[in-house]
Design a protein around this motif. Structure first.
Motif, mmCIF file in Angstrom:
data_model
loop_
_atom_site.group_PDB
_atom_site.id
_atom_site.type_symbol
_atom_site.label_atom_id
_atom_site.label_comp_id
_atom_site.label_asym_id
_atom_site.label_seq_id
_atom_site.Cartn_x
_atom_site.Cartn_y
_atom_site.Cartn_z
ATOM 1 N N ALA A 124 -17.181 11.840 19.670
ATOM 2 C CA ALA A 124 -17.003 10.631 20.474
ATOM 3 C C ALA A 124 -16.861 10.902 21.958
ATOM 4 O O ALA A 124 -16.422 10.057 22.706
ATOM 5 C CB ALA A 124 -15.802 9.813 19.986
ATOM 6 N N ASN A 158 -20.759 10.321 16.064
ATOM 7 C CA ASN A 158 -19.559 9.471 16.059
ATOM 8 C C ASN A 158 -19.196 8.960 17.453
ATOM 9 O O ASN A 158 -18.095 9.186 17.955
ATOM 10 C CB ASN A 158 -18.374 10.235 15.461
ATOM 11 C CG ASN A 158 -18.590 10.583 14.007
ATOM 12 O OD1 ASN A 158 -19.306 9.878 13.293
ATOM 13 N ND2 ASN A 158 -17.995 11.676 13.560
ATOM 14 N N MET A 178 -19.285 3.241 15.228
ATOM 15 C CA MET A 178 -19.662 4.593 15.607
ATOM 16 C C MET A 178 -21.127 4.849 15.249
ATOM 17 O O MET A 178 -21.596 4.447 14.180
ATOM 18 C CB MET A 178 -18.775 5.619 14.906
ATOM 19 C CG MET A 178 -17.306 5.510 15.281
ATOM 20 S SD MET A 178 -17.045 5.911 17.019
ATOM 21 C CE MET A 178 -15.261 5.772 17.130
ATOM 22 N N SER A 185 -24.242 7.782 14.965
ATOM 23 C CA SER A 185 -24.716 9.171 14.934
ATOM 24 C C SER A 185 -26.237 9.116 14.906
ATOM 25 O O SER A 185 -26.824 8.463 14.041
ATOM 26 C CB SER A 185 -24.186 9.907 13.697
ATOM 27 O OG SER A 185 -22.776 10.032 13.758
#
Length: 403
Positions: free
Chosen positions: A30, A327, A358, A360
């Protein structure tokens, strides 16, 4: 004994390299890092860079690379790692003050628009400054950078110390002591001077390519606030404390910026002097005055980059964007995409919850428009999320799914 807090140089960063005109986004747990580079860098094994001329000039290879365009958002990255990444873009040797904690996480926000300005802004998060000199970029406390520059500047201009046309490649491994580091420099330079032992410490791995042996020795000594006692080399290395009040001569090729840079130098050092030597301006001043003049030169150049970019719209449909996310909140990505294209990011209230998801994702050689659409599709759930580009904004909106 703890390791000294200063990093190695010329580290390899693999996918974090930036090629000409490419835009790379990296996220780790993150933490989003976005890098936009137009400086020319070759993937894989890099050719040896042209030798620095020593003059502060856009004709100097190192100065030109330090002016390469580069913009990033740095949040949560270690200080030393962030500095090395930008130094690596310019293929520059960097030497960091060992009294600065290079492992400290920093939140510099958006930095750039050039390699020099990015390094300067990162350095400021630790109350440090940046100064290129003799083919090396110094990063550290102002007093340490000034002392180190004084030592190098005095050595480079003084034929009475020791000089050789031979440049050397030198490296040492992790946990090498300062004395062993000096020994490796001596071996590479084919010399064996007697010298007083330096204080014990354990240093990170280091690698320098094509460096002046005298400069390499001066860099090691400067970590202990020492310099050569003239004359000593090559038979004996005698040292003495650095006298930061000493002035040294630095050559400049400033063009239209001559008057402005000279004014900054003279304002800091009233006793400075200048003359023309072989078409170059040679200024004799204290290191702190040189540092401020050099900063004025690079900062003015960066402003020109920024003004030029404002006049040149970023293409939304050119496939020059690469992304590697893990994330990361979608809202952060949309904000970075909007910022990189000079637009505002607008999140409609109906889309805010979806934008907290989130993401990815790995994408290579895509466009801003395709990337925003792909992320919007990934976070769509109960409603359809859309990324809508306009001249001034990137708007993220939501619409109910059709049954």
């Amino acid at each position: 004994m703890q390791k000294a807090n200063f990093p190695s140089v010329h580290a390899d960063f693999g996918s974090e390299y930036c090629a000409s005109g490419r835009i790379h986004f990296f996220s780790h747990l993150a933490i989003l890092t976005a890098i936009f580079c137009t400086s020319s860098v070759t993937f894989g094994q890099r050719p040896r860079s042209a030798q620095p001329s020593g003059a502060i000039s856009l004709k100097d290879p190192l100065c030109a690379r330090m002016m390469g365009q580069s913009t990033a958002v740095i949040n949560g990255k270690e200080f030393g790692l962030a500095i090395r990444e930008f130094a690596d873009q310019a293929d520059a040797s960097v030497w960091i003050d060992r009294h600065v904690d290079h492992s400290a996480p920093i939140d510099a926000g958006q930095v750039g628009p050039t390699v020099y300005m990015a390094m300067k802004q990162i350095a400021q998060t630790r109350e440090c400054v940046v100064m290129p000199i003799a083919g090396v970029v110094l990063v550290g406390r102002p007093e340490w950078v000034d002392a180190t520059a004084t030592s190098i500047g005095s050595i480079v201009q003084s034929a009475s110390v020791w000089s050789t046309p031979k440049r050397i490649d030198v490296q040492w491994s992790e946990a090498t002591t300062p004395n062993d580091s000096l020994s490796r420099i001596f071996d590479a330079a084919s010399m064996n001077p007697t010298h007083r032992a330096l204080d014990h410490d354990l240093w990170p791995a280091q690698r320098w390519k094509s460096i002046d042996p005298a400069v390499a020795i001066a860099l090691v000594l400067a970590q202990f606030d020492l310099t050569f006692a003239s004359p000593s080399l090559p038979k004996r290395l005698a040292t003495e404390p650095i006298d930061v009040s000493n002035r040294y001569a630095q050559k400049y090729d400033l063009g239209a910026y001559r008057t402005k840079v000279l004014a900054v130098i003279r304002r800091k050092d009233r006793s400075s002097s200048a003359k023309t030597d072989r078409g170059l301006l040679e200024v004799t001043a204290t290191a702190s005055a040189h540092r401020m003049g050099i900063d004025e030169f690079f900062t003015t150049q960066a402003k020109n980059h920024r003004d030029k970019n404002r006049r040149t719209p970023v293409s939304l449909d050119t496939n020059n964007v690469s992304l590697n996310l893990l994330n990361t909140p979608a809202i952060e990505i949309f904000e970075k995409l909007a910022s990189a294209t000079g637009r505002a990011c607008v999140i409609d209230s109906e889309a805010k919850r979806a934008c907290e998801k989130m993401v990815s994702l790995e994408a290579k050689e895509t466009s801003f428009r395709k990337l925003a659409t792909q992320i919007a599709e990934q976070i769509s759930d109960q409603g359809i999320i859309k990324a809508i580009w306009s001249r001034n904004s990137l708007t993220i909106s939501a619409a109910p799914k059709v049954p």
